[in-house]
Design an enzyme around this catalytic site. Structure first.
Site, PDB file in Angstrom:
ATOM      1  N   LYS A  54       0.764  -0.963   0.297  1.00 26.72           N
ATOM      2  CA  LYS A  54      -0.226  -0.190   0.065  1.00 26.72           C
ATOM      3  C   LYS A  54       1.015   1.200   0.167  1.00 26.72           C
ATOM      4  O   LYS A  54       1.062   2.383  -0.623  1.00 26.72           O
ATOM      5  CB  LYS A  54      -0.505   0.521   1.425  1.00 26.72           C
ATOM      6  CG  LYS A  54      -2.100  -1.232   0.953  1.00 26.72           C
ATOM      7  CD  LYS A  54      -2.710  -1.114   2.672  1.00 26.72           C
ATOM      8  CE  LYS A  54      -3.540  -2.559   2.877  1.00 26.72           C
ATOM      9  NZ  LYS A  54      -4.006  -2.994   3.537  1.00 26.72           N
ATOM     10  N   GLN A  98      -3.978  -0.988  10.247  1.00 24.71           N
ATOM     11  CA  GLN A  98      -4.151  -2.084   9.399  1.00 24.71           C
ATOM     12  C   GLN A  98      -4.250  -3.870  10.218  1.00 24.71           C
ATOM     13  O   GLN A  98      -3.847  -3.466  10.968  1.00 24.71           O
ATOM     14  CB  GLN A  98      -2.267  -2.818   9.101  1.00 24.71           C
ATOM     15  CG  GLN A  98      -1.855  -3.949   8.494  1.00 24.71           C
ATOM     16  CD  GLN A  98      -2.400  -4.520   6.786  1.00 24.71           C
ATOM     17  OE1 GLN A  98      -2.455  -3.259   6.169  1.00 24.71           O
ATOM     18  NE2 GLN A  98      -3.855  -4.904   6.798  1.00 24.71           N
ATOM     19  N   ASP A 121      -9.972   3.471   4.616  1.00 33.23           N
ATOM     20  CA  ASP A 121     -10.264   1.884   4.400  1.00 33.23           C
ATOM     21  C   ASP A 121     -12.659   2.109   4.245  1.00 33.23           C
ATOM     22  O   ASP A 121     -12.984   0.619   4.121  1.00 33.23           O
ATOM     23  CB  ASP A 121     -10.049   1.299   5.499  1.00 33.23           C
ATOM     24  CG  ASP A 121      -8.999   0.162   5.010  1.00 33.23           C
ATOM     25  OD1 ASP A 121      -8.683  -0.256   4.198  1.00 33.23           O
ATOM     26  OD2 ASP A 121      -8.285  -0.437   6.313  1.00 33.23           O
TER      27      ASP A 121
END
Ligand code: NAD
Length: 285
Positions: A54, A98, A121
């Protein structure tokens, strides 16, 4: 094989190039650069690989890297403090915690702390509520990637029968709401659905997000349907989707392969979300 193969790598590369262009344009126009804070807690090797991917992709798009790596023993309060710092920083447009976080930490509570306007997200309850009500906001990346693939291959969604197999908060539910937003007639299936093959066989657009290797066979598929396989299953024969690729490709109109279909879209849409968050912060969207 009759189906057109949907090339997720190609679509993802186009999205990433578009984001890079938008970032450069924003920089030129306003002097501001979107920034992404990836927060990694602990040393889980798979999570390290994902975060590295990412960060690399966002750096390639010109997005500033605000990575934070905390040790496995970090306390809930320490991780929360990093999230708060990122919430308050004008240089950070998007925050990605994460998951999973190490045992002993409450990942849900930490995710809930992320400012919804920086929730790239799209996993906070506020983001989910905005999606459900059709309000502006950041949507989860993989579901956004599914819609981008369908749009890139001009699959008509308005009025279409769309069937989503899987009802997770990460994929199934948000993809169903995105399809509903586009005026598809949406059916959600799950592990207790009766006659799954019969329900799926009515679909013009069939989305499999189950995590069961090759569950979806040709008998689940209407001739000419668009079949999107979100599943990533590690088997002795390598990565497999939730769809039996060969037999389904003989019947469907379009199909995504695994790998090379939905997979590359997730990071591409994360970059786009970071750009969107920067534009929202600047009052441009
Ligand atoms: P999950 O385990 O949270 O949810 C699976 C869903 O499938 C559940 O709602 C369950 O009800 C349903 N289900 C399980 N067995 C079923 C059955 N036999 N029949 C019908 N429905 C059934 O999984 P998830 O997080 O939504 O992920 C689904 C798959 O997508 C996994 O393979 C995952 O690895 C993959 N995935 C891929 C990406 C990507 O970037 N391509 C991103 C996220 C998830």
């Amino acid at each position: 094989m009759s189906a057109t193969i949907i090339d997720g790598r190609e679509v993802a590369a186009r999205v990433r190039a578009e984001v890079a262009r938008d970032v450069a344009e924003m920089r030129k126009r306003t002097g501001r650069i979107p920034g992404l804070a990836t927060i990694l807690v602990g040393e889980d090797p798979a999570s390290e690989v994902y975060v590295r991917g990412k960060r690399k992709a966002s750096a390639e798009a010109g997005i500033t890297d605000h990575h934070q790596h905390l040790p496995a023993g970090a306390s809930q309060r320490e991780v929360a403090a990093v999230i708060e710092e990122c919430n308050d920083s004008p240089d950070v447009s998007g925050i990605l915690l994460q998951l999973p976080v190490p045992e002993g930490l409450d990942g849900k509570a930490l995710t809930a702390m992320i400012s919804p306007d920086k929730d790239v997200d799209g996993l906070t309850q506020v983001s989910a509520g905005r999606l459900m009500q059709g309000a502006p906001g950041l949507r989860p990346c993989t579901p956004l990637g599914v819609i981008e693939l369908l749009d890139s291959y001009s699959v008509a969604l308005e009025g279409a029968q769309a069937v989503v197999v899987g009802r997770s908060d990460l994929v199934g539910k948000p993809v169903a709401f995105l399809l509903l937003e586009r005026n598809a007639t949406v059916t959600m299936c799950h592990s207790r659905t009766k006659d799954l093959p019969g329900v799926c066989a009515r679909a013009d657009v069939l989305i499999a997000a189950v995590g069961r290797t090759e569950l979806i066979g040709a008998d689940y598929v209407k001739p000419g349907a668009a079949v999107i396989d979100v599943g990533i299953n590690r088997t002795e024969d390598g990565l497999k989707g939730d769809v039996q690729f060969e037999p389904v490709a003989d019947k469907a109109g379009l199909i995504t392969p695994v790998p090379g279909g939905v997979g590359p879209m997730t990071i591409a849409m994360l970059l786009r979300n970071t750009m969107t968050a920067a534009q929202l912060a600047a009052g441009e969207q």
